[in-house]
Write a protein that holds these residues in place. Structure first.
Motif, PDB file in Angstrom:
ATOM      1  N   PRO A   1     -31.490  36.889 -15.663  1.00 10.15           N
ATOM      2  CA  PRO A   1     -32.326  37.890 -15.011  1.00 10.15           C
ATOM      3  C   PRO A   1     -32.970  37.419 -13.719  1.00 10.15           C
ATOM      4  CG  PRO A   1     -33.497  36.928 -16.835  1.00 10.15           C
ATOM      5  CD  PRO A   1     -32.120  36.333 -16.846  1.00 10.15           C
ATOM      6  N   VAL A   2     -33.029  36.104 -13.478  1.00 14.54           N
ATOM      7  CA  VAL A   2     -33.778  35.610 -12.318  1.00 14.54           C
ATOM      8  C   VAL A   2     -32.897  35.006 -11.244  1.00 14.54           C
ATOM      9  CG1 VAL A   2     -35.933  35.232 -13.527  1.00 14.54           C
ATOM     10  CG2 VAL A   2     -34.197  33.463 -13.564  1.00 14.54           C
ATOM     11  N   GLU A   3     -31.622  34.735 -11.549  1.00 12.13           N
ATOM     12  CA  GLU A   3     -30.723  34.207 -10.529  1.00 12.13           C
ATOM     13  C   GLU A   3     -29.533  35.152 -10.404  1.00 12.13           C
ATOM     14  OE1 GLU A   3     -30.259  30.235 -12.121  1.00 12.13           O
ATOM     15  OE2 GLU A   3     -31.521  29.438 -10.537  1.00 12.13           O
ATOM     16  N   THR A   4     -29.189  35.484  -9.171  1.00  8.83           N
ATOM     17  CA  THR A   4     -28.110  36.432  -8.925  1.00  8.83           C
ATOM     18  C   THR A   4     -26.801  35.858  -9.472  1.00  8.83           C
ATOM     19  OG1 THR A   4     -29.276  37.048  -6.913  1.00  8.83           O
ATOM     20  CG2 THR A   4     -27.017  37.821  -7.137  1.00  8.83           C
ATOM     21  N   SER A   5     -26.111  36.622 -10.328  1.00  9.14           N
ATOM     22  CA  SER A   5     -24.873  36.118 -10.920  1.00  9.14           C
ATOM     23  C   SER A   5     -23.955  37.275 -11.255  1.00  9.14           C
ATOM     24  CB  SER A   5     -25.169  35.301 -12.181  1.00  9.14           C
ATOM     25  OG  SER A   5     -25.765  36.120 -13.171  1.00  9.14           O
ATOM     26  N   ILE A   6     -22.666  36.942 -11.485  1.00  5.33           N
ATOM     27  CA  ILE A   6     -21.673  37.933 -11.887  1.00  5.33           C
ATOM     28  C   ILE A   6     -20.564  37.202 -12.654  1.00  5.33           C
ATOM     29  CG2 ILE A   6     -20.315  37.754  -9.743  1.00  5.33           C
ATOM     30  CD1 ILE A   6     -19.811  40.800  -9.999  1.00  5.33           C
ATOM     31  N   VAL A   7     -19.985  37.897 -13.634  1.00  9.38           N
ATOM     32  CA  VAL A   7     -18.845  37.370 -14.382  1.00  9.38           C
ATOM     33  C   VAL A   7     -17.738  38.420 -14.340  1.00  9.38           C
ATOM     34  CG1 VAL A   7     -17.993  36.515 -16.602  1.00  9.38           C
ATOM     35  CG2 VAL A   7     -20.354  36.040 -15.907  1.00  9.38           C
ATOM     36  N   CYS A   8     -16.528  38.017 -13.904  1.00 13.73           N
ATOM     37  CA  CYS A   8     -15.395  38.945 -13.823  1.00 13.73           C
ATOM     38  C   CYS A   8     -14.174  38.334 -14.494  1.00 13.73           C
ATOM     39  CB  CYS A   8     -15.044  39.249 -12.363  1.00 13.73           C
ATOM     40  SG  CYS A   8     -16.192  40.374 -11.563  1.00 13.73           S
ATOM     41  N   ARG A   9     -13.355  39.201 -15.092  1.00 12.74           N
ATOM     42  CA  ARG A   9     -12.093  38.765 -15.685  1.00 12.74           C
ATOM     43  C   ARG A   9     -10.954  39.409 -14.899  1.00 12.74           C
ATOM     44  NH1 ARG A   9     -10.937  36.574 -20.669  1.00 12.74           N
ATOM     45  NH2 ARG A   9     -13.044  36.937 -21.407  1.00 12.74           N
ATOM     46  N   LEU A  10     -10.069  38.565 -14.342  1.00  9.04           N
ATOM     47  CA  LEU A  10      -8.969  39.040 -13.503  1.00  9.04           C
ATOM     48  C   LEU A  10      -7.633  38.689 -14.146  1.00  9.04           C
ATOM     49  CD1 LEU A  10     -10.288  37.813 -10.031  1.00  9.04           C
ATOM     50  CD2 LEU A  10     -10.554  40.076 -11.002  1.00  9.04           C
ATOM     51  N   ASP A  11      -6.610  39.505 -13.858  1.00  5.82           N
ATOM     52  CA  ASP A  11      -5.266  39.190 -14.343  1.00  5.82           C
ATOM     53  C   ASP A  11      -4.461  38.547 -13.209  1.00  5.82           C
ATOM     54  OD1 ASP A  11      -4.555  41.230 -12.654  1.00  5.82           O
ATOM     55  OD2 ASP A  11      -4.215  42.708 -14.251  1.00  5.82           O
ATOM     56  N   SER A  12      -3.148  38.437 -13.389  1.00 10.62           N
ATOM     57  CA  SER A  12      -2.310  37.708 -12.429  1.00 10.62           C
ATOM     58  C   SER A  12      -2.203  38.403 -11.073  1.00 10.62           C
ATOM     59  CB  SER A  12      -0.910  37.517 -13.013  1.00 10.62           C
ATOM     60  OG  SER A  12      -0.312  38.792 -13.272  1.00 10.62           O
ATOM     61  N   SER A  13      -2.618  39.676 -10.988  1.00  9.78           N
ATOM     62  CA  SER A  13      -2.548  40.377  -9.701  1.00  9.78           C
ATOM     63  C   SER A  13      -3.686  39.977  -8.764  1.00  9.78           C
ATOM     64  CB  SER A  13      -2.548  41.896  -9.914  1.00  9.78           C
ATOM     65  OG  SER A  13      -3.712  42.285 -10.613  1.00  9.78           O
ATOM     66  N   GLY A  14      -4.675  39.189  -9.256  1.00 12.21           N
ATOM     67  CA  GLY A  14      -5.751  38.673  -8.399  1.00 12.21           C
ATOM     68  C   GLY A  14      -6.800  39.715  -8.060  1.00 12.21           C
ATOM     69  N   GLY A  15      -7.534  39.445  -6.988  1.00  8.96           N
ATOM     70  CA  GLY A  15      -8.617  40.358  -6.583  1.00  8.96           C
ATOM     71  C   GLY A  15      -9.737  39.579  -5.933  1.00  8.96           C
ATOM     72  N   ALA A  16     -10.925  40.165  -5.902  1.00  3.58           N
ATOM     73  CA  ALA A  16     -12.096  39.518  -5.297  1.00  3.58           C
ATOM     74  C   ALA A  16     -13.299  39.665  -6.219  1.00  3.58           C
ATOM     75  CB  ALA A  16     -12.401  40.127  -3.936  1.00  3.58           C
ATOM     76  N   VAL A  17     -14.143  38.635  -6.246  1.00  7.97           N
ATOM     77  CA  VAL A  17     -15.387  38.647  -7.023  1.00  7.97           C
ATOM     78  C   VAL A  17     -16.532  38.482  -6.036  1.00  7.97           C
ATOM     79  CG1 VAL A  17     -16.711  37.508  -8.830  1.00  7.97           C
ATOM     80  CG2 VAL A  17     -14.217  37.605  -9.003  1.00  7.97           C
ATOM     81  N   GLN A  18     -17.385  39.499  -5.942  1.00 13.20           N
ATOM     82  CA  GLN A  18     -18.516  39.427  -5.003  1.00 13.20           C
ATOM     83  C   GLN A  18     -19.823  39.313  -5.761  1.00 13.20           C
ATOM     84  OE1 GLN A  18     -18.820  42.534  -2.069  1.00 13.20           O
ATOM     85  NE2 GLN A  18     -20.444  41.473  -0.976  1.00 13.20           N
ATOM     86  N   LEU A  19     -20.651  38.391  -5.299  1.00 13.56           N
ATOM     87  CA  LEU A  19     -21.985  38.233  -5.869  1.00 13.56           C
ATOM     88  C   LEU A  19     -22.824  39.442  -5.460  1.00 13.56           C
ATOM     89  CD1 LEU A  19     -23.226  35.960  -7.563  1.00 13.56           C
ATOM     90  CD2 LEU A  19     -24.135  34.986  -5.470  1.00 13.56           C
ATOM     91  N   PRO A  20     -23.437  40.150  -6.425  1.00 13.51           N
ATOM     92  CA  PRO A  20     -24.175  41.387  -6.090  1.00 13.51           C
ATOM     93  C   PRO A  20     -25.266  41.154  -5.045  1.00 13.51           C
ATOM     94  CG  PRO A  20     -23.957  41.130  -8.468  1.00 13.51           C
ATOM     95  CD  PRO A  20     -23.475  39.854  -7.860  1.00 13.51           C
ATOM     96  N   ASP A  21     -25.388  42.117  -4.115  1.00 14.75           N
ATOM     97  CA  ASP A  21     -26.450  42.129  -3.092  1.00 14.75           C
ATOM     98  C   ASP A  21     -26.409  40.907  -2.178  1.00 14.75           C
ATOM     99  OD1 ASP A  21     -27.621  44.532  -4.265  1.00 14.75           O
ATOM    100  OD2 ASP A  21     -28.276  43.213  -5.878  1.00 14.75           O
ATOM    101  N   THR A  22     -25.209  40.292  -2.014  1.00 13.24           N
ATOM    102  CA  THR A  22     -25.079  39.140  -1.119  1.00 13.24           C
ATOM    103  C   THR A  22     -23.797  39.284  -0.300  1.00 13.24           C
ATOM    104  OG1 THR A  22     -23.739  37.761  -2.585  1.00 13.24           O
ATOM    105  CG2 THR A  22     -26.123  37.650  -2.890  1.00 13.24           C
ATOM    106  N   ASN A  23     -23.620  38.379   0.649  1.00  9.36           N
ATOM    107  CA  ASN A  23     -22.372  38.288   1.417  1.00  9.36           C
ATOM    108  C   ASN A  23     -21.595  37.053   0.962  1.00  9.36           C
ATOM    109  OD1 ASN A  23     -22.698  40.576   3.308  1.00  9.36           O
ATOM    110  ND2 ASN A  23     -24.496  39.430   3.963  1.00  9.36           N
ATOM    111  N   ILE A  24     -21.485  36.895  -0.347  1.00 11.94           N
ATOM    112  CA  ILE A  24     -20.793  35.746  -0.944  1.00 11.94           C
ATOM    113  C   ILE A  24     -19.704  36.287  -1.874  1.00 11.94           C
ATOM    114  CG2 ILE A  24     -21.040  33.738  -2.454  1.00 11.94           C
ATOM    115  CD1 ILE A  24     -24.017  33.650  -1.508  1.00 11.94           C
TER     116      ILE A  24
END
Length: 386
Positions: A1-24
């Protein structure tokens, strides 16, 4: 709740994971893993950098990023993209002495080593992530190994820091607002604040919401004066007229600085949202940053007031009551004693006491036994739920 974080599960087609409310973000190429497999990526921004990363020759310009991978059977590298809160000063010697670099470690506290493959355009740096591990730490820094004292890395860069105003979800007649300074542009939506008190038992930390933020240019680490002003005379910010101080060495270390401002409403009957003005001054009393934030509203009123007639009389009203002629002819039901077969019993697990603000259906003590006439579910209004 206090540090910006995200967890994503991707398959072999790939993609992008963006940290919420940031340019990361992390970019995952196609066929990063074998067909039919999955890769879980966890990305977290840590608020406070380790001490080794902030000194005369180095300063952090992004949060420390914790990256976790679930699948090590990979077929390609990843790309980390971060927008940094710094620019090199425009002279020839600067670019030869100081550079924006990416450092990597297997431990949060270090040691950190230079990542060779990175590319920068304007204020965004792209880093190729090779030799992937289950858990890795990355951070962007402005660094110059050949800087000679008394010069510091700050003499060669224009670094921006972020100031955020945090407060409770709803305002109350008395509450605390917190002004926080971050050494990068990643300010979390919620901030954990522990107030230092004199008692032996420490008070539990409180989670506050981000009300507003602004970035400003900090020429060098120096003592800053922070002031908070209310636009309504009904609210008083309980702090010195000179505000509160953030020391230069705290800013140099890149640690999050939290300043607590108690705010009191003079007339709680007039409680409403209002505007706070945040002001930052340098050592020479010059204003470095100033912005206004609208506070949230007070909490909604609890308990619905009945618009119909009261069912009970107050003590002082009993002697004044005048009965209507119709009241005498009103028929009341006749109560009868009846045996109940196959009665079940329930033991109560907690005490519930009726209060004026929360009209409970029942009142009972923990451990009481009650007879259950029926196990059919009914809807009733309680303190926290229906």
């Amino acid at each position: 709740p206090v540090e910006t974080s995200i967890v994503c599960r991707l398959d072999s087609s790939g993609g992008a994971v963006q940290l919420p409310d940031t340019n990361i973000s992390i970019h995952v190429p196609n066929n990063h893993i074998a067909l039919g497999e999955t890769q879980q990526i966890s990305l977290k921004a840590l608020l406070d950098p380790p001490l080794e990363l902030n000194n005369d020759r180095c300063t952090t310009v992004s949060p420390v990023l914790e990256i976790k991978l679930s699948n090590m059977e990979v077929q390609s590298s990843l790309t980390l993209e971060v927008k940094v809160s710094v620019a090199l000063r425009s002279n020839i010697t600067t670019h030869n002495i100081v550079g924006i670099k990416c450092l990597r470690s297997d431990s949060k506290e270090g040691p950190y080593h230079l990542v060779p493959h990175n590319y920068m355009y304007e204020d965004t740096i792209q880093v190729k992530l090779d030799n992937l591990e289950p858990i890795m730490y990355f951070v962007m820094v402005a660094q110059g190994q050949s800087i000679v004292s008394p010069s510091t890395v700050w003499d060669y860069i224009n670094k921006k820091v972020t100031i955020g105003l945090y407060g409770p979800k709803h305002i109350h007649p008395s509450f605390k607002a917190v002004v926080a300074i971050f050494g990068h542009d990643c300010s979390p939506k919620t901030l954990l604040v522990t107030e230092v008190v004199q008692q032996a038992n420490s008070v539990a930390p409180v989670t506050l919401q981000l009300w507003g933020k602004q970035q400003f240019l900090l020429p060098r680490p120096q003592d800053l004066q922070l002031c908070l002003f209310s636009n309504m005379t009904n609210y008083r910010v309980e702090a010195d007229s000179h505000g509160k101080m953030v020391r230069g060495f705290q800013l140099k270390l890149g640690k999050v600085c939290r300043l607590i401002f108690p705010i009191v409403c003079q007339d709680p009957a007039q409680l409403s949202d209002f505007t706070l003005r945040v002001q930052v001054k340098d050592e020479l009393e010059s204003i470095l940053s100033q912005f206004c934030v609208q506070t949230p509203r007070p909490p909604p009123k609890t308990g619905t007031k009945s618009t119909g007639p009261r069912r009970f009389l107050k003590k002082k009203e009993i002697g004044k009551i005048v009965l209507s002629p119709l009241a005498v002819t009103c028929k009341y039901p006749t109560f009868q004693d009846r045996p109940v077969t196959s009665l079940k019993y329930g033991k109560l697990l907690k005490t519930v006491v009726r209060q004026s603000k929360n009209p409970y259906l029942l009142e009972y003590k923990k451990g009481d036994l009650v007879g259950l006439l029926s196990e059919e579910k009914i809807k009733l209004k309680g303190q926290l739920w229906n």
